[in-house]
Scaffold this motif. Sequence first.
Motif, PDB file in Angstrom:
ATOM      1  N   MET A 133       0.839  -1.210   0.000  1.00 24.34           N
ATOM      2  CA  MET A 133       0.000   0.000   0.000  1.00 24.34           C
ATOM      3  C   MET A 133       0.867   1.251   0.000  1.00 24.34           C
ATOM      4  N   MET A 134       1.994   1.210   0.729  1.00 21.79           N
ATOM      5  CA  MET A 134       2.877   2.366   0.775  1.00 21.79           C
ATOM      6  C   MET A 134       3.483   2.626  -0.616  1.00 21.79           C
ATOM      7  N   GLU A 135       3.880   1.562  -1.305  1.00 23.13           N
ATOM      8  CA  GLU A 135       4.425   1.733  -2.648  1.00 23.13           C
ATOM      9  C   GLU A 135       3.374   2.278  -3.610  1.00 23.13           C
ATOM     10  N   MET A 136       2.147   1.833  -3.441  1.00 14.83           N
ATOM     11  CA  MET A 136       1.075   2.330  -4.312  1.00 14.83           C
ATOM     12  C   MET A 136       0.840   3.830  -4.095  1.00 14.83           C
ATOM     13  N   GLU A 137       0.925   4.278  -2.843  1.00 11.33           N
ATOM     14  CA  GLU A 137       0.770   5.702  -2.551  1.00 11.33           C
ATOM     15  C   GLU A 137       1.908   6.520  -3.168  1.00 11.33           C
ATOM     16  N   VAL A 138       3.118   5.997  -3.091  1.00 11.73           N
ATOM     17  CA  VAL A 138       4.271   6.689  -3.671  1.00 11.73           C
ATOM     18  C   VAL A 138       4.127   6.753  -5.193  1.00 11.73           C
ATOM     19  N   LEU A 139       3.629   5.688  -5.788  1.00 12.20           N
ATOM     20  CA  LEU A 139       3.454   5.657  -7.239  1.00 12.20           C
ATOM     21  C   LEU A 139       2.452   6.702  -7.718  1.00 12.20           C
ATOM     22  N   LYS A 140       1.440   6.997  -6.889  1.00 14.23           N
ATOM     23  CA  LYS A 140       0.436   7.999  -7.279  1.00 14.23           C
ATOM     24  C   LYS A 140       1.036   9.390  -7.388  1.00 14.23           C
ATOM     25  N   SER A 141       2.057   9.669  -6.558  1.00  8.34           N
ATOM     26  CA  SER A 141       2.649  11.002  -6.566  1.00  8.34           C
ATOM     27  C   SER A 141       3.789  11.135  -7.588  1.00  8.34           C
ATOM     28  N   CYS A 142       4.155  10.056  -8.263  1.00  6.25           N
ATOM     29  CA  CYS A 142       5.260  10.095  -9.230  1.00  6.25           C
ATOM     30  C   CYS A 142       4.766  10.547 -10.595  1.00  6.25           C
ATOM     31  N   SER A 143       5.714  11.041 -11.376  1.00  3.88           N
ATOM     32  CA  SER A 143       5.379  11.388 -12.759  1.00  3.88           C
ATOM     33  C   SER A 143       5.244  10.090 -13.571  1.00  3.88           C
ATOM     34  N   THR A 144       4.763  10.232 -14.793  1.00  7.48           N
ATOM     35  CA  THR A 144       4.530   9.055 -15.633  1.00  7.48           C
ATOM     36  C   THR A 144       5.831   8.316 -15.925  1.00  7.48           C
ATOM     37  N   ALA A 145       6.895   9.058 -16.220  1.00  9.43           N
ATOM     38  CA  ALA A 145       8.176   8.422 -16.528  1.00  9.43           C
ATOM     39  C   ALA A 145       8.727   7.688 -15.313  1.00  9.43           C
ATOM     40  N   GLU A 146       8.637   8.329 -14.134  1.00  9.52           N
ATOM     41  CA  GLU A 146       9.118   7.677 -12.921  1.00  9.52           C
ATOM     42  C   GLU A 146       8.288   6.442 -12.600  1.00  9.52           C
ATOM     43  N   ARG A 147       6.976   6.521 -12.796  1.00  9.83           N
ATOM     44  CA  ARG A 147       6.093   5.395 -12.528  1.00  9.83           C
ATOM     45  C   ARG A 147       6.445   4.208 -13.441  1.00  9.83           C
ATOM     46  N   ARG A 148       6.683   4.501 -14.715  1.00  9.00           N
ATOM     47  CA  ARG A 148       7.050   3.427 -15.647  1.00  9.00           C
ATOM     48  C   ARG A 148       8.385   2.795 -15.257  1.00  9.00           C
ATOM     49  N   ALA A 149       9.330   3.630 -14.805  1.00  7.87           N
ATOM     50  CA  ALA A 149      10.630   3.110 -14.390  1.00  7.87           C
ATOM     51  C   ALA A 149      10.493   2.205 -13.178  1.00  7.87           C
ATOM     52  N   ILE A 150       9.661   2.609 -12.220  1.00  7.71           N
ATOM     53  CA  ILE A 150       9.462   1.806 -11.010  1.00  7.71           C
ATOM     54  C   ILE A 150       8.722   0.516 -11.343  1.00  7.71           C
ATOM     55  N   GLU A 151       7.707   0.593 -12.193  1.00  9.42           N
ATOM     56  CA  GLU A 151       6.929  -0.592 -12.536  1.00  9.42           C
ATOM     57  C   GLU A 151       7.717  -1.572 -13.412  1.00  9.42           C
ATOM     58  N   SER A 152       8.642  -1.081 -14.195  1.00 12.78           N
ATOM     59  CA  SER A 152       9.401  -1.971 -15.066  1.00 12.78           C
ATOM     60  C   SER A 152      10.517  -2.697 -14.328  1.00 12.78           C
ATOM     61  N   ARG A 153      10.891  -2.184 -13.161  1.00 12.05           N
ATOM     62  CA  ARG A 153      11.965  -2.818 -12.405  1.00 12.05           C
ATOM     63  C   ARG A 153      11.467  -4.112 -11.781  1.00 12.05           C
ATOM     64  N   VAL A 154      12.227  -5.182 -11.968  1.00 11.74           N
ATOM     65  CA  VAL A 154      11.852  -6.475 -11.409  1.00 11.74           C
ATOM     66  C   VAL A 154      12.306  -6.519  -9.963  1.00 11.74           C
ATOM     67  N   ARG A 155      11.365  -6.803  -9.089  1.00 10.52           N
ATOM     68  CA  ARG A 155      11.685  -6.834  -7.665  1.00 10.52           C
ATOM     69  C   ARG A 155      12.553  -8.025  -7.349  1.00 10.52           C
ATOM     70  N   GLY A 156      13.456  -7.833  -6.407  1.00 11.23           N
ATOM     71  CA  GLY A 156      14.358  -8.894  -6.008  1.00 11.23           C
ATOM     72  C   GLY A 156      15.691  -8.832  -6.731  1.00 11.23           C
ATOM     73  N   LEU A 157      15.745  -8.092  -7.818  1.00 12.91           N
ATOM     74  CA  LEU A 157      17.008  -7.933  -8.535  1.00 12.91           C
ATOM     75  C   LEU A 157      17.684  -6.650  -8.093  1.00 12.91           C
ATOM     76  N   PHE A 158      18.985  -6.585  -8.305  1.00 15.21           N
ATOM     77  CA  PHE A 158      19.726  -5.388  -7.944  1.00 15.21           C
ATOM     78  C   PHE A 158      19.254  -4.233  -8.823  1.00 15.21           C
ATOM     79  N   PRO A 159      18.951  -3.067  -8.238  1.00 14.62           N
ATOM     80  CA  PRO A 159      18.444  -1.952  -9.034  1.00 14.62           C
ATOM     81  C   PRO A 159      19.461  -1.453 -10.048  1.00 14.62           C
TER      82      PRO A 159
END
Length: 185
Positions: A133-159
Amino acid sequence: MSLLRCTRSSPLRVSQASVRYAASATGTDDAASKRETIRRLLYPSNVRTGSSPTGTWRPDVGLAFQRAIPSAQAHKTIERAWKLYQRHLRKKRDEELKHKYECMKRAMQELEEIDPVLFKEANRREDPRARSMMEMEVLKSCSTAERRAIESRVRGLFPRELKVPADTPSKEGWLHEWKPFNRPL
């Protein structure tokens, strides 16, 4: 496979069409005669007796193939030797991977004996698409480019976006007052 088809009945010399379209000098023009002399030196008329100076035509290619691989039996022997070498490499890699797997398995068993909580955390399966839920709240305040970058990142892998640690000077320049730590040897 194509080398097996190359038999004695195939021609050793390949026909060559003339590619010299040099026109003869019409007068006593000094530049034309110099060009003709240079052309004769670079491209002699007896090209068929040896290899081309530019490397585009070799009359001895067929003969070179037959010298290198004299028969189909030799070709098959070379192929079998190559496959044997590849099999040895594959077995060596498999043994190395098996050894690494055994070491990893022993380390995980030791971790399970030492700290079962860390063992469970290390083996916990995670859905890469699930968001808290906290990540979803942060995603709402991000710009479209930042949101796409966060959503495209595979969790568990090194950023991928993190800076690689290096022992190089910072962008601000060299810190001249820096002294290394005194470490006992």
